[in-house]
Design a protein around this motif. Structure first.
Motif, PDB file in Angstrom:
ATOM      1  N   LEU A   1      32.400  42.241  46.479  1.00 55.45           N
ATOM      2  CA  LEU A   1      31.147  42.738  45.903  1.00 55.45           C
ATOM      3  C   LEU A   1      29.959  42.017  46.517  1.00 55.45           C
ATOM      4  N   SER A   2      30.043  40.706  46.635  1.00 53.03           N
ATOM      5  CA  SER A   2      28.972  39.927  47.232  1.00 53.03           C
ATOM      6  C   SER A   2      28.686  40.386  48.665  1.00 53.03           C
ATOM      7  N   HIS A   3      29.750  40.627  49.420  1.00 55.41           N
ATOM      8  CA  HIS A   3      29.595  41.076  50.813  1.00 55.41           C
ATOM      9  C   HIS A   3      28.929  42.449  50.885  1.00 55.41           C
ATOM     10  N   GLY A   4      29.392  43.366  50.052  1.00 51.74           N
ATOM     11  CA  GLY A   4      28.808  44.712  50.055  1.00 51.74           C
ATOM     12  C   GLY A   4      27.347  44.699  49.648  1.00 51.74           C
ATOM     13  N   LEU A   5      27.028  43.908  48.636  1.00 55.40           N
ATOM     14  CA  LEU A   5      25.635  43.820  48.183  1.00 55.40           C
ATOM     15  C   LEU A   5      24.737  43.223  49.255  1.00 55.40           C
ATOM     16  N   ALA A   6      25.184  42.153  49.904  1.00 58.43           N
ATOM     17  CA  ALA A   6      24.394  41.528  50.963  1.00 58.43           C
ATOM     18  C   ALA A   6      24.191  42.494  52.128  1.00 58.43           C
ATOM     19  N   GLY A   7      25.246  43.253  52.461  1.00 61.52           N
ATOM     20  CA  GLY A   7      25.140  44.231  53.540  1.00 61.52           C
ATOM     21  C   GLY A   7      24.153  45.346  53.241  1.00 61.52           C
ATOM     22  N   ALA A   8      23.940  45.615  51.955  1.00 63.53           N
ATOM     23  CA  ALA A   8      22.990  46.656  51.536  1.00 63.53           C
ATOM     24  C   ALA A   8      21.584  46.086  51.331  1.00 63.53           C
ATOM     25  N   GLY A   9      21.410  44.800  51.619  1.00 66.57           N
ATOM     26  CA  GLY A   9      20.089  44.190  51.490  1.00 66.57           C
ATOM     27  C   GLY A   9      19.771  43.663  50.103  1.00 66.57           C
ATOM     28  N   THR A  10      20.763  43.588  49.235  1.00 70.44           N
ATOM     29  CA  THR A  10      20.549  43.074  47.880  1.00 70.44           C
ATOM     30  C   THR A  10      21.590  41.998  47.556  1.00 70.44           C
ATOM     31  N   PRO A  11      21.507  40.852  48.217  1.00 70.52           N
ATOM     32  CA  PRO A  11      22.496  39.800  47.963  1.00 70.52           C
ATOM     33  C   PRO A  11      22.413  39.325  46.507  1.00 70.52           C
ATOM     34  N   PRO A  12      23.557  39.016  45.909  1.00 68.75           N
ATOM     35  CA  PRO A  12      23.541  38.590  44.510  1.00 68.75           C
ATOM     36  C   PRO A  12      23.119  37.128  44.360  1.00 68.75           C
ATOM     37  N   GLN A  13      22.526  36.825  43.206  1.00 77.69           N
ATOM     38  CA  GLN A  13      22.327  35.416  42.843  1.00 77.69           C
ATOM     39  C   GLN A  13      23.645  34.858  42.344  1.00 77.69           C
ATOM     40  N   SER A  14      24.376  35.679  41.562  1.00 81.32           N
ATOM     41  CA  SER A  14      25.674  35.233  41.049  1.00 81.32           C
ATOM     42  C   SER A  14      26.546  36.439  40.714  1.00 81.32           C
ATOM     43  N   VAL A  15      27.842  36.250  40.838  1.00 73.33           N
ATOM     44  CA  VAL A  15      28.847  37.242  40.462  1.00 73.33           C
ATOM     45  C   VAL A  15      29.942  36.500  39.705  1.00 73.33           C
ATOM     46  N   ASP A  16      30.210  36.923  38.487  1.00 70.56           N
ATOM     47  CA  ASP A  16      31.291  36.342  37.687  1.00 70.56           C
ATOM     48  C   ASP A  16      32.283  37.438  37.363  1.00 70.56           C
ATOM     49  N   THR A  17      33.523  37.250  37.779  1.00 67.54           N
ATOM     50  CA  THR A  17      34.559  38.268  37.599  1.00 67.54           C
ATOM     51  C   THR A  17      35.747  37.682  36.861  1.00 67.54           C
ATOM     52  N   LYS A  18      36.181  38.399  35.837  1.00 66.48           N
ATOM     53  CA  LYS A  18      37.415  38.056  35.116  1.00 66.48           C
ATOM     54  C   LYS A  18      38.415  39.164  35.403  1.00 66.48           C
ATOM     55  N   ALA A  19      39.633  38.791  35.748  1.00 70.14           N
ATOM     56  CA  ALA A  19      40.713  39.757  35.937  1.00 70.14           C
ATOM     57  C   ALA A  19      41.756  39.514  34.858  1.00 70.14           C
ATOM     58  N   GLU A  20      42.116  40.567  34.150  1.00 70.55           N
ATOM     59  CA  GLU A  20      43.150  40.502  33.127  1.00 70.55           C
ATOM     60  C   GLU A  20      44.331  41.345  33.601  1.00 70.55           C
ATOM     61  N   VAL A  21      45.429  40.675  33.902  1.00 72.17           N
ATOM     62  CA  VAL A  21      46.634  41.340  34.385  1.00 72.17           C
ATOM     63  C   VAL A  21      47.610  41.438  33.209  1.00 72.17           C
ATOM     64  N   THR A  22      47.955  42.653  32.847  1.00 75.79           N
ATOM     65  CA  THR A  22      48.847  42.876  31.714  1.00 75.79           C
ATOM     66  C   THR A  22      50.275  43.018  32.206  1.00 75.79           C
ATOM     67  N   PHE A  23      51.166  42.223  31.600  1.00 75.11           N
ATOM     68  CA  PHE A  23      52.592  42.246  31.923  1.00 75.11           C
ATOM     69  C   PHE A  23      53.362  42.662  30.684  1.00 75.11           C
ATOM     70  N   GLN A  24      54.198  43.673  30.826  1.00 73.71           N
ATOM     71  CA  GLN A  24      55.057  44.145  29.740  1.00 73.71           C
ATOM     72  C   GLN A  24      56.506  43.900  30.148  1.00 73.71           C
ATOM     73  N   PRO A  25      57.197  42.966  29.450  1.00 74.20           N
ATOM     74  CA  PRO A  25      58.599  42.729  29.796  1.00 74.20           C
ATOM     75  C   PRO A  25      59.393  44.049  29.782  1.00 74.20           C
ATOM     76  N   GLY A  26      60.201  44.229  30.781  1.00 75.09           N
ATOM     77  CA  GLY A  26      60.988  45.451  30.910  1.00 75.09           C
ATOM     78  C   GLY A  26      60.284  46.542  31.697  1.00 75.09           C
TER      79      GLY A  26
END
Length: 141
Positions: A65-90
């Motif tokens: 995201l940071s790379h794409g934004l900078a390439g479009a002329g709008t570099p971010p001040q900050s990017v905070d990303t949380k990834a939630e990976v759900t695992f279901q046994p079986g």
């Protein structure tokens, strides 16, 4: 130039009552305990393949995201990303939800939404996980 990163896992015993470790060898930053209970129930101070995937995906997404934004002329001040990976046994990994909050001066909400979707689609970890449903909640802050 291509890079290769290495991690090693060591396991002892059967799945349900065994345990092991995973070491992050390329960086040398640590060795972490793993077990079935920490994967299927509470973490209890141990990691899991899903947590490691979440770490990789949140980092890769933020970088893309940071790379794409900078390439479009709008570099971010900050990017905070949380990834939630759900695992279901079986069943296995049943989905990944990305939550991103970004501070980007001078960008419209529409341009941000497009950049956020593009990063979700095109970050290398997302590409590697195409067999999994990936959802996104992206907001400017």
């Amino acid at each position: 130039m291509a890079t290769t990163r290495t991690a090693n896992a060591h396991w002892e015993g059967a799945l349900l009552d065994g345990s092991g470790t995973v070491s992050l060898d390329s960086s040398g930053i640590g060795t972490y305990e793993v077990s079935w209970p920490s994967r299927a129930n509470e973490a209890n101070g141990k990691t899991s393949p899903e947590e490691l995937i979440a770490a990789a995906h949140s980092t890769c997404y933020s970088m893309a995201l940071s790379h794409g934004l900078a390439g479009a002329g709008t570099p971010p001040q900050s990017v905070d990303t949380k990834a939630e990976v759900t695992f279901q046994p079986g069943e296995g990994i049943t989905g990944i939800h990305l939550t991103v909050r970004a501070s980007i001066p001078g960008i419209s909400a529409e341009d941000f939404a497009k950049a956020a979707e593009d990063a979700k689609k095109n970050c290398p970890v997302s590409a590697a996980l195409t067999g999994t449903t990936i959802t996104l909640d992206a907001e400017l802050v």
